[in-house]
Design an enzyme around this catalytic site. Structure first.
Site, PDB file in Angstrom:
ATOM      1  N   PHE A 173       0.407  -2.391   8.813  1.00 18.18           N
ATOM      2  CA  PHE A 173      -0.348  -1.377   8.059  1.00 18.18           C
ATOM      3  C   PHE A 173      -1.691  -1.906   7.546  1.00 18.18           C
ATOM      4  CE2 PHE A 173       4.119  -0.143   7.086  1.00 18.18           C
ATOM      5  CZ  PHE A 173       4.090   1.182   7.482  1.00 18.18           C
ATOM      6  N   GLY A 193       0.820  -1.222   0.000  1.00 17.72           N
ATOM      7  CA  GLY A 193       0.000   0.000   0.000  1.00 17.72           C
ATOM      8  C   GLY A 193       0.849   1.264   0.000  1.00 17.72           C
ATOM      9  N   TYR A 194       0.166   2.368   0.153  1.00 23.07           N
ATOM     10  CA  TYR A 194       0.816   3.686   0.039  1.00 23.07           C
ATOM     11  C   TYR A 194       1.927   3.879   1.087  1.00 23.07           C
ATOM     12  CZ  TYR A 194       1.127   8.832   0.457  1.00 23.07           C
ATOM     13  OH  TYR A 194       1.565  10.124   0.552  1.00 23.07           O
ATOM     14  N   LYS A 232      -9.414   1.834  14.867  1.00 21.67           N
ATOM     15  CA  LYS A 232      -8.055   2.223  15.265  1.00 21.67           C
ATOM     16  C   LYS A 232      -7.957   2.313  16.787  1.00 21.67           C
ATOM     17  CE  LYS A 232      -6.241   2.341  11.309  1.00 21.67           C
ATOM     18  NZ  LYS A 232      -5.155   1.450  10.940  1.00 21.67           N
ATOM     19  N   SER A 254      -3.937   6.507  14.118  1.00 26.02           N
ATOM     20  CA  SER A 254      -4.321   7.714  13.389  1.00 26.02           C
ATOM     21  C   SER A 254      -4.700   8.822  14.363  1.00 26.02           C
ATOM     22  CB  SER A 254      -5.535   7.373  12.517  1.00 26.02           C
ATOM     23  OG  SER A 254      -6.108   8.543  11.990  1.00 26.02           O
ATOM     24  N   LYS A 271      -9.343   1.851   5.087  1.00 28.24           N
ATOM     25  CA  LYS A 271      -9.094   3.198   5.634  1.00 28.24           C
ATOM     26  C   LYS A 271     -10.037   4.296   5.153  1.00 28.24           C
ATOM     27  CE  LYS A 271      -5.932   4.620   2.018  1.00 28.24           C
ATOM     28  NZ  LYS A 271      -4.822   5.438   1.612  1.00 28.24           N
ATOM     29  N   GLY A 302     -18.700  15.804   9.738  1.00 25.89           N
ATOM     30  CA  GLY A 302     -17.725  15.176  10.641  1.00 25.89           C
ATOM     31  C   GLY A 302     -16.375  15.877  10.683  1.00 25.89           C
ATOM     32  N   TYR A 332      -0.637   8.757  13.056  1.00 24.24           N
ATOM     33  CA  TYR A 332      -0.250   9.610  11.925  1.00 24.24           C
ATOM     34  C   TYR A 332      -1.228  10.767  11.796  1.00 24.24           C
ATOM     35  CZ  TYR A 332       1.297   4.934  10.215  1.00 24.24           C
ATOM     36  OH  TYR A 332       1.801   3.674  10.067  1.00 24.24           O
ATOM     37  N   TYR A 352     -14.322   3.531  11.119  1.00 20.50           N
ATOM     38  CA  TYR A 352     -12.886   3.431  10.815  1.00 20.50           C
ATOM     39  C   TYR A 352     -12.066   3.880  12.033  1.00 20.50           C
ATOM     40  CZ  TYR A 352      -8.264   4.856   9.352  1.00 20.50           C
ATOM     41  OH  TYR A 352      -6.909   5.024   9.310  1.00 20.50           O
TER      42      TYR A 352
HETATM   43  P1  NAD Z   1      -3.411   1.519   1.765  1.00 21.04           P
HETATM   44  O1  NAD Z   1      -4.814   1.113   1.517  1.00 21.04           O
HETATM   45  O2  NAD Z   1      -2.629   2.092   0.633  1.00 21.04           O
HETATM   46  O3  NAD Z   1      -2.580   0.298   2.373  1.00 21.04           O
HETATM   47  C1  NAD Z   1      -3.175  -0.712   3.145  1.00 21.04           C
HETATM   48  C2  NAD Z   1      -2.731  -2.040   2.552  1.00 21.04           C
HETATM   49  O4  NAD Z   1      -3.284  -3.103   3.332  1.00 21.04           O
HETATM   50  C3  NAD Z   1      -3.206  -2.256   1.117  1.00 21.04           C
HETATM   51  O5  NAD Z   1      -2.109  -2.662   0.317  1.00 21.04           O
HETATM   52  C4  NAD Z   1      -4.253  -3.369   1.220  1.00 21.04           C
HETATM   53  O6  NAD Z   1      -4.281  -4.170   0.061  1.00 21.04           O
HETATM   54  C5  NAD Z   1      -3.770  -4.117   2.458  1.00 21.04           C
HETATM   55  N1  NAD Z   1      -4.805  -4.833   3.204  1.00 21.04           N
HETATM   56  C6  NAD Z   1      -6.010  -4.364   3.621  1.00 21.04           C
HETATM   57  N2  NAD Z   1      -6.657  -5.317   4.309  1.00 21.04           N
HETATM   58  C7  NAD Z   1      -5.852  -6.404   4.339  1.00 21.04           C
HETATM   59  C8  NAD Z   1      -5.954  -7.705   4.903  1.00 21.04           C
HETATM   60  N3  NAD Z   1      -7.050  -8.078   5.575  1.00 21.04           N
HETATM   61  N4  NAD Z   1      -4.933  -8.573   4.739  1.00 21.04           N
HETATM   62  C9  NAD Z   1      -3.824  -8.212   4.044  1.00 21.04           C
HETATM   63  N5  NAD Z   1      -3.673  -7.005   3.492  1.00 21.04           N
HETATM   64  C10 NAD Z   1      -4.661  -6.112   3.635  1.00 21.04           C
HETATM   65  O7  NAD Z   1      -3.427   2.550   2.993  1.00 21.04           O
HETATM   66  P2  NAD Z   1      -2.279   3.501   3.568  1.00 21.04           P
HETATM   67  O8  NAD Z   1      -2.674   4.887   3.316  1.00 21.04           O
HETATM   68  O9  NAD Z   1      -0.952   3.013   3.147  1.00 21.04           O
HETATM   69  O10 NAD Z   1      -2.474   3.240   5.119  1.00 21.04           O
HETATM   70  C11 NAD Z   1      -1.737   2.246   5.809  1.00 21.04           C
HETATM   71  C12 NAD Z   1      -2.239   2.176   7.246  1.00 21.04           C
HETATM   72  O11 NAD Z   1      -2.084   3.456   7.846  1.00 21.04           O
HETATM   73  C13 NAD Z   1      -3.707   1.822   7.373  1.00 21.04           C
HETATM   74  O12 NAD Z   1      -3.864   0.979   8.480  1.00 21.04           O
HETATM   75  C14 NAD Z   1      -4.382   3.157   7.612  1.00 21.04           C
HETATM   76  O13 NAD Z   1      -5.560   3.028   8.332  1.00 21.04           O
HETATM   77  C15 NAD Z   1      -3.320   3.874   8.412  1.00 21.04           C
HETATM   78  N6  NAD Z   1      -3.428   5.347   8.315  1.00 21.04           N
HETATM   79  C16 NAD Z   1      -3.426   5.941   7.085  1.00 21.04           C
HETATM   80  C17 NAD Z   1      -3.531   7.317   6.991  1.00 21.04           C
HETATM   81  C18 NAD Z   1      -3.593   8.003   5.651  1.00 21.04           C
HETATM   82  O14 NAD Z   1      -3.980   9.180   5.603  1.00 21.04           O
HETATM   83  N7  NAD Z   1      -3.196   7.362   4.558  1.00 21.04           N
HETATM   84  C19 NAD Z   1      -3.616   8.095   8.158  1.00 21.04           C
HETATM   85  C20 NAD Z   1      -3.591   7.455   9.396  1.00 21.04           C
HETATM   86  C21 NAD Z   1      -3.495   6.068   9.462  1.00 21.04           C
HETATM   87  C1  WQD Z   2      -8.149  17.539   4.659  1.00 19.74           C
HETATM   88  C2  WQD Z   2      -8.845  18.889   4.548  1.00 19.74           C
HETATM   89  C3  WQD Z   2     -11.233  18.746   4.221  1.00 19.74           C
HETATM   90  C4  WQD Z   2     -11.079  16.859   0.272  1.00 19.74           C
HETATM   91  C5  WQD Z   2      -8.492  11.906   6.746  1.00 19.74           C
HETATM   92  C6  WQD Z   2      -9.102  10.920   7.694  1.00 19.74           C
HETATM   93  C7  WQD Z   2      -8.140  10.610   8.812  1.00 19.74           C
HETATM   94  C8  WQD Z   2      -6.765  10.210   8.277  1.00 19.74           C
HETATM   95  C9  WQD Z   2      -6.253  11.130   7.237  1.00 19.74           C
HETATM   96  C10 WQD Z   2      -6.594   7.829   8.245  1.00 19.74           C
HETATM   97  C11 WQD Z   2     -10.176  18.973   5.303  1.00 19.74           C
HETATM   98  C12 WQD Z   2     -10.561  19.353   3.012  1.00 19.74           C
HETATM   99  C13 WQD Z   2     -10.786  17.417   1.513  1.00 19.74           C
HETATM  100  C14 WQD Z   2     -11.539  17.695  -0.768  1.00 19.74           C
HETATM  101  C15 WQD Z   2     -11.343  19.579   0.689  1.00 19.74           C
HETATM  102  N1  WQD Z   2      -6.784   8.921   7.654  1.00 19.74           N
HETATM  103  N2  WQD Z   2     -10.924  18.747   1.713  1.00 19.74           N
HETATM  104  N3  WQD Z   2     -11.645  19.029  -0.521  1.00 19.74           N
HETATM  105  O1  WQD Z   2     -10.154  14.568   6.836  1.00 19.74           O
HETATM  106  O2  WQD Z   2      -8.003  15.508   7.807  1.00 19.74           O
HETATM  107  O3  WQD Z   2      -8.219  13.106   7.450  1.00 19.74           O
HETATM  108  O4  WQD Z   2      -7.262  11.368   6.240  1.00 19.74           O
HETATM  109  O5  WQD Z   2      -6.483   7.607   9.421  1.00 19.74           O
HETATM  110  O6  WQD Z   2      -8.712   9.608   9.563  1.00 19.74           O
HETATM  111  O7  WQD Z   2     -10.292  11.452   8.207  1.00 19.74           O
HETATM  112  O8  WQD Z   2      -7.981  14.553   5.496  1.00 19.74           O
HETATM  113  O9  WQD Z   2      -7.378  14.972   3.150  1.00 19.74           O
HETATM  114  O10 WQD Z   2      -9.716  14.169   3.678  1.00 19.74           O
HETATM  115  O11 WQD Z   2      -9.054  16.496   4.311  1.00 19.74           O
HETATM  116  O12 WQD Z   2     -11.445  20.805   0.839  1.00 19.74           O
HETATM  117  O13 WQD Z   2     -11.835  17.254  -1.900  1.00 19.74           O
HETATM  118  O14 WQD Z   2      -9.175  19.093   3.172  1.00 19.74           O
HETATM  119  O15 WQD Z   2     -12.453  19.371   4.489  1.00 19.74           O
HETATM  120  O16 WQD Z   2     -10.258  20.275   5.804  1.00 19.74           O
HETATM  121  P1  WQD Z   2      -8.695  14.517   6.949  1.00 19.74           P
HETATM  122  P2  WQD Z   2      -8.547  14.988   4.071  1.00 19.74           P
END
Ligand code: NAD
Ligand code: WQD
Length: 336
Positions: free
Chosen positions: A80, A10-11, A153, A124, A84, A294, A177, A149
């Site tokens: 990870f 993933g990312y 977490k 998160s 999400k 939200g 994060y 979601y």
């Molecule tokens: P992502 O979706 O790119 O990566 C998650 C990976 O997990 C994917 O490759 C998916 O295929 C794999 N996956 C999902 N369920 C699975 C399972 N049951 N078994 C095996 N693989 C599985 O997401 P990301 O943005 O890289 O996020 C990684 C982690 O970080 C996640 O747990 C997410 O909740 C957390 N997180 C992300 C953000 C964000 O903004 N991207 C912020 C806070 C926390």
């Molecule tokens: C950022 C800002 C929006 C989209 C989310 C999850 C959080 C975490 C990270 C995993 C806000 C504004 C957004 C758009 C906009 N993920 N916005 N136009 O909401 O802070 O966090 O991702 O854990 O749990 O909730 O991030 O990038 O969605 O929004 O104006 O098309 O951008 O209102 O102010 P957020 P976001």
């Protein structure tokens, strides 16, 4: 030293696998590819000049997990894997609880069974109560989550804390994060969301590449200097480095610890769009929209605990984050 990375395709996982390989660790990936493409792993290997061991498997599959631990000598796990998408979680809560919480329980059981009891977990900032005033510190109240979601977490944090309390051999690092964006500076790996991106920067990136006509700014009447929401954006490569630091500390520190990973600096939606315009050299059309349900006005971290105990600090600026995002997006407009 071998590290098992769940969700490593993933990312954030792919960037962390790259940092691990470059740091001399051996990397085993378990990913079911539900939200990723194996090409990310191929590119990580190409960038690092080293191979990983890849299993296409679901962390809920106990038999497969048992095989992974039998076939490899795993020192610690960076976890990870999970779903999400906030809005999707409100529509499909059971899938989120089953995948995220159920998956983590299955993983912890497999780890306990083979005596591998060290985990770095992707939490998160969303676990913090909305009433907290930024900058957020790790000791502020958490758990009053606003969507399934976020609740997954929070539940997982509690499960890992309980596990560490019950068994002194268990250690966990809970990494909260803030808003990870950007891409490796090579432009070879990055965020490749399926469908219409929910998050701001991936959407802005798709506007810049011509996939959407304008950016929708959701909320322009917040009590912030320009009326738009403020968040703590951090570069995904800085975030990846934070995992290496957390791993290093986990090797020498017992118990369960929580760390914010953010820059400590908030940026508004309009500031992000302006930085992206500088990066891509184009004006990006903007349409004002009502607030997204939200959302809160302001959310940013106090990252001083991570700096003090992990020796980690996010280094990259918002301009660098947008430049790297743009390089990835313009070189790979269709993702992988
Ligand atoms: P992502 O979706 O790119 O990566 C998650 C990976 O997990 C994917 O490759 C998916 O295929 C794999 N996956 C999902 N369920 C699975 C399972 N049951 N078994 C095996 N693989 C599985 O997401 P990301 O943005 O890289 O996020 C990684 C982690 O970080 C996640 O747990 C997410 O909740 C957390 N997180 C992300 C953000 C964000 O903004 N991207 C912020 C806070 C926390
Ligand atoms: C950022 C800002 C929006 C989209 C989310 C999850 C959080 C975490 C990270 C995993 C806000 C504004 C957004 C758009 C906009 N993920 N916005 N136009 O909401 O802070 O966090 O991702 O854990 O749990 O909730 O991030 O990038 O969605 O929004 O104006 O098309 O951008 O209102 O102010 P957020 P976001």
């Amino acid at each position: 030293m071998s590290i098992l990375v769940t969700g490593g395709a993933g990312y954030i996982g792919s960037h962390t696998c790259l940092a691990l390989l470059r740091g001399g660790y051996d990397v085993i990936i378990v990913d079911n590819l539900s939200n990723s493409n194996p090409e990310s792993v191929a590119r990580v290997e190409e960038l690092a000049g080293r191979k990983t061991v890849f299993y296409r498997a679901d962390i809920r599959d106990a038999v497969e997990l048992e095989r992974v631990f039998r076939e490899n000598s795993v020192e610690a796990v960076i976890h990870f894997a999970g779903l999400k998408a906030v809005k999707e979680s409100t529509e499909k809560p059971l899938e989120y609880y089953e995948n995220n919480v159920g998956g983590t329980l299955s993983l912890c059981r497999a780890m306990s069974a083979c005596g591998c009891k060290k985990m770095v977990f992707s939490s998160s900032a969303t676990v913090y109560n909305q009433s907290n005033v930024s900058p957020l510190t790790e000791d502020m109240p958490a758990g009053e989550t606003t969507n399934p979601y976020g609740t997954t977490k929070y539940f997982i944090e509690r499960i890992l804390a309980d596990l560490c309390k019950a068994d002194q051999d268990w250690r966990a690092s809970l990494l909260r994060y803030f808003n990870p964006i950007g891409a490796d500076k090579s432009g070879r790996i990055g965020e490749a969301p399926n469908g219409r991106p929910n998050n701001l920067v991936p959407f802005v990136a798709q506007v810049a590449v011509g996939k959407h006509p304008h950016v929708e700014v959701t909320g322009t009447d917040y009590p912030t200097p320009d009326g738009t929401g403020i968040r703590d954006y951090l570069h995904v490569s800085d975030l990846a480095d934070g995992h290496i630091k957390a791993l290093e500390r986990l090797m020498k520190t017992p118990g369960c610890e929580t760390f914010n990973l953010g820059t400590g600096k908030g940026s508004s939606v309009l500031e992000v769009i302006a930085a992206y315009e500088r990066a891509c050299g184009k004006k990006l059309p903007v349409v004002k929209k009502p607030r997204r349900e939200g959302d809160i006005a302001v959310c940013y971290s106090d990252p001083s605990k991570a700096q003090k105990l992990l020796g980690w600090k996010a280094e990259k600026t918002l301009d660098e984050m947008c430049e790297d995002s743009w390089r990835w997006q313009s070189l790979n407009p269709e993702g992988y």
